[in-house]
Scaffold this motif. Structure first.
Motif, PDB file in Angstrom:
ATOM      1  N   ALA A 135       0.827  -1.211   0.000  1.00  0.00           N
ATOM      2  CA  ALA A 135       0.000   0.000   0.000  1.00  0.00           C
ATOM      3  C   ALA A 135       0.858   1.257   0.000  1.00  0.00           C
ATOM      4  O   ALA A 135       0.539   2.248  -0.679  1.00  0.00           O
ATOM      5  N   GLY A 136       1.968   1.233   0.737  1.00  0.00           N
ATOM      6  CA  GLY A 136       2.843   2.398   0.786  1.00  0.00           C
ATOM      7  C   GLY A 136       3.477   2.699  -0.560  1.00  0.00           C
ATOM      8  O   GLY A 136       3.559   3.866  -0.986  1.00  0.00           O
ATOM      9  N   VAL A 137       3.942   1.658  -1.254  1.00  0.00           N
ATOM     10  CA  VAL A 137       4.544   1.854  -2.573  1.00  0.00           C
ATOM     11  C   VAL A 137       3.471   2.245  -3.590  1.00  0.00           C
ATOM     12  O   VAL A 137       3.694   3.107  -4.456  1.00  0.00           O
ATOM     13  N   ALA A 138       2.298   1.629  -3.497  1.00  0.00           N
ATOM     14  CA  ALA A 138       1.194   1.995  -4.391  1.00  0.00           C
ATOM     15  C   ALA A 138       0.802   3.464  -4.200  1.00  0.00           C
ATOM     16  O   ALA A 138       0.402   4.145  -5.160  1.00  0.00           O
ATOM     17  N   ARG A 161      -1.994   1.091   8.354  1.00  0.00           N
ATOM     18  CA  ARG A 161      -2.714   2.189   7.681  1.00  0.00           C
ATOM     19  C   ARG A 161      -1.712   3.243   7.223  1.00  0.00           C
ATOM     20  O   ARG A 161      -0.649   3.420   7.835  1.00  0.00           O
ATOM     21  N   ILE A 162      -2.038   3.930   6.152  1.00  0.00           N
ATOM     22  CA  ILE A 162      -1.188   5.008   5.652  1.00  0.00           C
ATOM     23  C   ILE A 162      -1.577   6.315   6.346  1.00  0.00           C
ATOM     24  O   ILE A 162      -2.756   6.664   6.418  1.00  0.00           O
ATOM     25  N   VAL A 163      -0.571   7.007   6.868  1.00  0.00           N
ATOM     26  CA  VAL A 163      -0.774   8.335   7.457  1.00  0.00           C
ATOM     27  C   VAL A 163      -0.061   9.334   6.537  1.00  0.00           C
ATOM     28  O   VAL A 163       1.164   9.402   6.501  1.00  0.00           O
ATOM     29  N   ALA A 164      -0.842  10.071   5.762  1.00  0.00           N
ATOM     30  CA  ALA A 164      -0.285  11.007   4.777  1.00  0.00           C
ATOM     31  C   ALA A 164       0.049  12.339   5.441  1.00  0.00           C
ATOM     32  O   ALA A 164      -0.821  12.958   6.056  1.00  0.00           O
ATOM     33  N   ARG A 165       1.310  12.767   5.296  1.00  0.00           N
ATOM     34  CA  ARG A 165       1.742  14.006   5.943  1.00  0.00           C
ATOM     35  C   ARG A 165       2.476  14.955   4.993  1.00  0.00           C
ATOM     36  O   ARG A 165       2.971  15.981   5.419  1.00  0.00           O
ATOM     37  N   GLY A 166       2.593  14.550   3.723  1.00  0.00           N
ATOM     38  CA  GLY A 166       3.204  15.443   2.754  1.00  0.00           C
ATOM     39  C   GLY A 166       4.393  14.879   2.017  1.00  0.00           C
ATOM     40  O   GLY A 166       4.547  15.120   0.814  1.00  0.00           O
ATOM     41  N   ARG A 173       8.854  -7.913  -0.290  1.00  0.00           N
ATOM     42  CA  ARG A 173       7.851  -8.605  -1.114  1.00  0.00           C
ATOM     43  C   ARG A 173       6.690  -7.670  -1.449  1.00  0.00           C
ATOM     44  O   ARG A 173       6.181  -7.665  -2.585  1.00  0.00           O
ATOM     45  N   GLY A 174       6.258  -6.866  -0.467  1.00  0.00           N
ATOM     46  CA  GLY A 174       5.177  -5.920  -0.719  1.00  0.00           C
ATOM     47  C   GLY A 174       5.570  -4.862  -1.734  1.00  0.00           C
ATOM     48  O   GLY A 174       4.764  -4.468  -2.590  1.00  0.00           O
ATOM     49  N   TYR A 175       6.806  -4.393  -1.642  1.00  0.00           N
ATOM     50  CA  TYR A 175       7.348  -3.429  -2.616  1.00  0.00           C
ATOM     51  C   TYR A 175       7.300  -4.022  -4.019  1.00  0.00           C
ATOM     52  O   TYR A 175       6.815  -3.380  -4.970  1.00  0.00           O
ATOM     53  N   ARG A 176       7.776  -5.249  -4.164  1.00  0.00           N
ATOM     54  CA  ARG A 176       7.804  -5.886  -5.485  1.00  0.00           C
ATOM     55  C   ARG A 176       6.384  -6.131  -6.001  1.00  0.00           C
ATOM     56  O   ARG A 176       6.117  -5.967  -7.197  1.00  0.00           O
ATOM     57  N   ARG A 177       5.484  -6.505  -5.105  1.00  0.00           N
ATOM     58  CA  ARG A 177       4.116  -6.781  -5.543  1.00  0.00           C
ATOM     59  C   ARG A 177       3.426  -5.512  -6.034  1.00  0.00           C
ATOM     60  O   ARG A 177       2.644  -5.554  -7.005  1.00  0.00           O
ATOM     61  N   ALA A 178       3.709  -4.378  -5.389  1.00  0.00           N
ATOM     62  CA  ALA A 178       3.122  -3.117  -5.849  1.00  0.00           C
ATOM     63  C   ALA A 178       3.633  -2.756  -7.241  1.00  0.00           C
ATOM     64  O   ALA A 178       2.873  -2.261  -8.086  1.00  0.00           O
ATOM     65  N   LEU A 179       4.927  -2.998  -7.495  1.00  0.00           N
ATOM     66  CA  LEU A 179       5.479  -2.719  -8.823  1.00  0.00           C
ATOM     67  C   LEU A 179       4.813  -3.594  -9.876  1.00  0.00           C
ATOM     68  O   LEU A 179       4.439  -3.116 -10.947  1.00  0.00           O
ATOM     69  N   VAL A 180       4.661  -4.882  -9.565  1.00  0.00           N
ATOM     70  CA  VAL A 180       4.030  -5.807 -10.509  1.00  0.00           C
ATOM     71  C   VAL A 180       2.602  -5.369 -10.808  1.00  0.00           C
ATOM     72  O   VAL A 180       2.155  -5.348 -11.973  1.00  0.00           O
ATOM     73  N   SER A 181       1.869  -5.004  -9.757  1.00  0.00           N
ATOM     74  CA  SER A 181       0.467  -4.590  -9.939  1.00  0.00           C
ATOM     75  C   SER A 181       0.358  -3.354 -10.830  1.00  0.00           C
ATOM     76  O   SER A 181      -0.629  -3.188 -11.548  1.00  0.00           O
TER      77      SER A 181
END
Length: 344
Positions: free
Chosen positions: A163-166, A326-331, A193-201
């Motif tokens: 989610a973070g990479v996406a 969860r993602i906390v967006a701060r800029g 693995r999550g980083y790679r999966r976001a790239l693939v998606s």
């Protein structure tokens, strides 16, 4: 207790009921007993009571580093649950050393703790079999055990990293570097693995030149980030694998961008570099750092509650609980990619 009973003019059983918060004593009598307890300075002997029950009213907690914000939050939550159940907590830091983890665990077992919560540093936990057979309950937190079946509480490391990479990809980034912890650590690998999966998606290629993994040491990070950011195709965004890595990466970026300018050495402009880190940390809100936040307190509470459930007699199969992030967006993760070229 006999002295309290005599002073309050009640039976010994009545004193026992008041001391143990049992029902069946009217308010006026309970108040009279409590006044006698206060006057005589009586204290319940929990040690003798628990030893009669075959317990020591203590548990052990082995974490990576008690000074780390994530683990201190986890530890506080475990302590709160332990105190609620009338137990003391002993805590030790493994320093990511499997031998030290084992040494601490066995030291706690030698002191007859009733149960253990372990953040594993190693991948082999066969040494716990005799301790479990002797009746010590064991729960693992943050990472799963190796070769040992036990209740385990982890965060959704893979999904959180994805989610973070996406999130960076959604803001236009296509060259995203991954700065992770040691590849021997379960959470570091799951986040990769999550980083790679976001790239693939997203249909983006995986470029191993954009991936660096190792300890969160300032010197190492400066050494790997400078060539990464001054190369012919620098990333426009970074995804950092845990709170300490994020903090040290920010320090390294400041050092790189504000260091002395030397002839023939390019100092990159990092103004537009986007950043998302896994783990929230102190001052991240003031620094404007976007993070994938996990909840160390909830991890600690869940692990401790599972442990005390075992201590109360539950003998069902081992459970694995995965908690959401969860993602906390701060800029810092919402900056669009800037035109970033290394000098010819």
């Amino acid at each position: 207790m006999n002295d309290v009973a005599a002073a309050a003019g009640v039976a010994l059983k009545t004193v026992s009921r008041v001391v143990n918060n049992e029902a069946g004593v009217n308010a006026a009598t309970a108040q009279r007993v409590q006044a006698a307890i206060d006057r005589l300075g009586y204290r319940r002997n929990d040690g003798a009571r628990t030893l009669r029950q075959g317990r020591t009213a203590s548990i052990g907690l082995v974490i990576e580093d008690v000074a780390d914000g994530f683990y201190s939050g986890l530890s506080r939550a475990v302590e709160d649950v332990a105190l609620h159940h009338g137990h003391l907590l002993f805590t030790g830091s493994s320093r990511e050393d499997p031998a030290r983890e084992r040494e601490l665990v066995l030291a706690f077992c030698a002191r007859r703790v009733d149960g253990l919560i372990i953040v594993p540093a190693g991948g082999d936990h066969d040494y716990l079999v005799p301790e479990a057979d002797a009746g010590i309950a064991v729960v693992f937190a943050d990472r799963p055990p190796g070769g040992f079946d036990a209740d385990t509480v982890v965060s959704d490391n893979l999904g959180g990293a994805e989610a973070g990479v996406a999130h960076l990809i959604a803001h236009g980034h296509r060259r995203i570097a991954f700065v992770g912890d040691s590849p021997a650590i379960f959470t570091a690998n799951e986040r990769l693995r999550g980083y790679r999966r976001a790239l693939v998606s997203a249909g983006l290629p995986y470029d191993e030149k954009l991936v660096t993994m190792g300890p969160a040491e300032p010197e190492r990070l400066r050494a790997v980030l400078r060539p990464l950011l001054t190369g012919p195709h620098p990333p426009t965004a970074l995804f950092t694998g845990n709170g300490r890595i994020t903090v040290e990466t920010v320090r390294a970026l400041i050092a790189i961008s504000s260091g002395p300018r030397r002839a023939g050495v390019h100092t990159p402009d990092l103004e537009g570099l986007a950043l998302v880190g896994f783990d929230d940390f102190e001052l991240a809100d003031l620094l404007g750092i976007t993070v994938v936040a996990q909840d160390p307190g909830r991890i600690g509470r869940t692990a401790a509650e599972m442990l005390f459930r075992r201590l109360s007699g539950h003998d069902g199969p081992a459970r694995r609980v995965e908690l959401p992030t969860r993602i906390v967006a701060r800029g810092s993760g919402e900056r669009p990619p800037a035109l970033r070229r290394a000098p010819a």
